[in-house]
Scaffold this active site. Structure first.
Site, PDB file in Angstrom:
ATOM      1  N   HIS A 190      84.883  40.529 -66.325  1.00 36.61           N
ATOM      2  CA  HIS A 190      84.744  41.832 -65.654  1.00 36.61           C
ATOM      3  C   HIS A 190      86.133  42.494 -65.663  1.00 36.61           C
ATOM      4  O   HIS A 190      86.963  42.225 -64.803  1.00 36.61           O
ATOM      5  CB  HIS A 190      84.249  41.544 -64.237  1.00 36.61           C
ATOM      6  CG  HIS A 190      84.066  42.714 -63.334  1.00 36.61           C
ATOM      7  ND1 HIS A 190      82.828  43.216 -62.997  1.00 36.61           N
ATOM      8  CD2 HIS A 190      84.946  43.481 -62.646  1.00 36.61           C
ATOM      9  CE1 HIS A 190      82.965  44.215 -62.154  1.00 36.61           C
ATOM     10  NE2 HIS A 190      84.255  44.406 -61.922  1.00 36.61           N
ATOM     11  N   HIS A 203      88.686  45.702 -65.566  1.00 35.75           N
ATOM     12  CA  HIS A 203      88.955  47.114 -65.267  1.00 35.75           C
ATOM     13  C   HIS A 203      89.994  47.605 -66.268  1.00 35.75           C
ATOM     14  O   HIS A 203      90.799  46.830 -66.788  1.00 35.75           O
ATOM     15  CB  HIS A 203      89.417  47.272 -63.813  1.00 35.75           C
ATOM     16  CG  HIS A 203      88.276  47.173 -62.838  1.00 35.75           C
ATOM     17  ND1 HIS A 203      87.630  48.273 -62.335  1.00 35.75           N
ATOM     18  CD2 HIS A 203      87.631  46.091 -62.330  1.00 35.75           C
ATOM     19  CE1 HIS A 203      86.647  47.884 -61.539  1.00 35.75           C
ATOM     20  NE2 HIS A 203      86.619  46.549 -61.512  1.00 35.75           N
ATOM     21  N   CYS A 212      87.902  49.559 -57.370  1.00 30.11           N
ATOM     22  CA  CYS A 212      87.628  48.810 -56.151  1.00 30.11           C
ATOM     23  C   CYS A 212      88.309  49.551 -55.017  1.00 30.11           C
ATOM     24  O   CYS A 212      89.510  49.752 -55.044  1.00 30.11           O
ATOM     25  CB  CYS A 212      88.154  47.378 -56.242  1.00 30.11           C
ATOM     26  SG  CYS A 212      87.906  46.465 -54.710  1.00 30.11           S
ATOM     27  N   ASN A 238      85.941  50.377 -64.614  1.00 29.25           N
ATOM     28  CA  ASN A 238      85.658  49.225 -65.484  1.00 29.25           C
ATOM     29  C   ASN A 238      85.840  49.649 -66.934  1.00 29.25           C
ATOM     30  O   ASN A 238      85.870  50.830 -67.236  1.00 29.25           O
ATOM     31  CB  ASN A 238      84.196  48.792 -65.324  1.00 29.25           C
ATOM     32  CG  ASN A 238      83.869  48.380 -63.910  1.00 29.25           C
ATOM     33  OD1 ASN A 238      83.563  49.205 -63.071  1.00 29.25           O
ATOM     34  ND2 ASN A 238      83.935  47.107 -63.657  1.00 29.25           N
TER      35      ASN A 238
END
Ligand code: HMG
Ligand code: MG
Length: 302
Positions: free
Chosen positions: A208, A210, A241, A250
């Site tokens: 995941h 960013h 976030c 992302n």
């Protein structure tokens, strides 16, 4: 020689990770229409919202209504974030397919994000996983700040291993490792994955990334080289976030799909439908989305 898989799974997190950090208020009906467009674009997995405290994340306070009103495509797994039993109960009431639990590898980010120390978080999540499983749901576990923390800086890899191991021991079905603030580089990704693979046994591992510093696609290429075939992404590069200052979106799904398709790797995602869904949410947000693909699309329309 590059060694590449023939297929990659992209998990779309835009409706959750993307929208949770957008200041613009998106109407519930527009979210639903957007998710319905995504449901028809060829994804097998959509993270559509979070069952968290509306004071903390007001953008997603309509998770229940969204869950109830989207048109579910039987080929898609619909997932939502849950931080505790209250979140799980709300999610189960809407019959989600999967729930995602989340915590950080660094204590300071964990406290900012979910108001608990790492040690205090384990029993909360253990109960969530147990109850979710007994309700017949699969569970995904996120570890945040794997490659760096906005409050603590470098995060020792041993902390990542310890937190990941605890989540795996709880019985999660998939672990997703988060570069929450987009500080990872491909060498670090390669080395970290090597260490984790040596010390932990995974059923399913996802990455995941960013894209805060424009490194996400390079980090995905390094992960592919380590055999990872599942990536989280957010259409148009939406997101961030809220408890990681300066964190941006992302990796953009549209840019990632383009890169993979150009390399002969299939994703099942239809690029035209993706573009339509990207244009739809860009109009609703009333601001240009940062992905390269959306920039090109805007230039072509001029
Ligand atoms: P807290 O204040 O410590 O909660 O928040 P509490 O247990 O002390 O309860 C306080 C009040 O909150 C009570 O209400 C509870 O009922 C209520 P009161 O009695 O005062 O009226 N409450 C809830 N309400 C709705 N839904 C709930 C819930 N739980 C308690 N689930 C809490 C703790 C975890 C709830 C809070 O800190 C929170 O909601 N945090 C959300 C953080 C978040 O969503 N962050 C972004 C997602 S994580 C991320 O983006 C990273 C990721 O993308 C990976 C990466 O990039 O690294 C996944
Ligand atoms: Mg994230």
């Amino acid at each position: 020689m590059l060694s590449l898989p023939s297929e990659v799974t992209i998990k779309e997190v835009g409706p959750r990770d993307g929208l949770q950090n957008e200041p613009a208020e998106i109407l519930t009906e527009d979210k639903i229409a957007w998710i319905d467009l995504l449901s028809e674009a060829g994804y097998s997995y959509l993270e559509f919202s979070s069952f968290v405290h509306p004071k903390w994340i007001p953008q997603l306070k309509d998770a229940k209504e969204v869950a109830q009103r989207i048109k579910r495509n039987k080929d898609v797994t619909y997932a939502a974030l849950v931080p505790n039993m209250k979140g799980l109960e709300a999610a189960l009431a809407t019959d989600v397919d999967e729930v995602s639990i989340f915590m950080s590898a660094s204590d300071a980010h964990n406290r900012k994000n979910i108001n608990k120390s790492i040690e205090e978080t384990y029993p909360v999540l253990e109960e969530v996983v147990r109850e979710a499983k007994s309700a017949g749901k699969s569970v995904r576990g996120y570890v945040s700040t794997v490659f760096g923390c906005p409050y603590e800086g470098d995060v020792p890899i041993q902390q990542v291993i310890d937190v990941s191991k605890r989540l795996l021991d709880m019985g999660i079905d998939e672990l997703s490792l988060g570069d929450t603030i987009g500080v990872a580089n491909p060498k670090q990704v390669w080395e970290t994955l090597g260490r984790l693979e040596a010390e932990l046994s995974f059923q399913h591992l996802a990455m995941h990334f960013h894209n805060t510093r424009g490194m996400a696609l390079a980090n995905i290429l390094a992960s592919l080289q380590r055999g990872i075939t599942t990536f989280d992404a957010s259409l148009g590069g939406l997101g961030g976030c809220p408890y990681a200052k300066g964190a941006s979106g992302n990796v953009a799904t549209d840019d990632l799909v383009h890169m993979l398709h150009q390399m002969g790797i299939s994703t099942g995602i239809d690029e035209k439908k993706l573009e339509q869904a990207g244009t739809f949410i860009q109009e609703k947000l009333d601001k240009p989305l940062p992905s390269h693909h959306m920039q090109l699309t805007r230039n072509e329309r001029r």
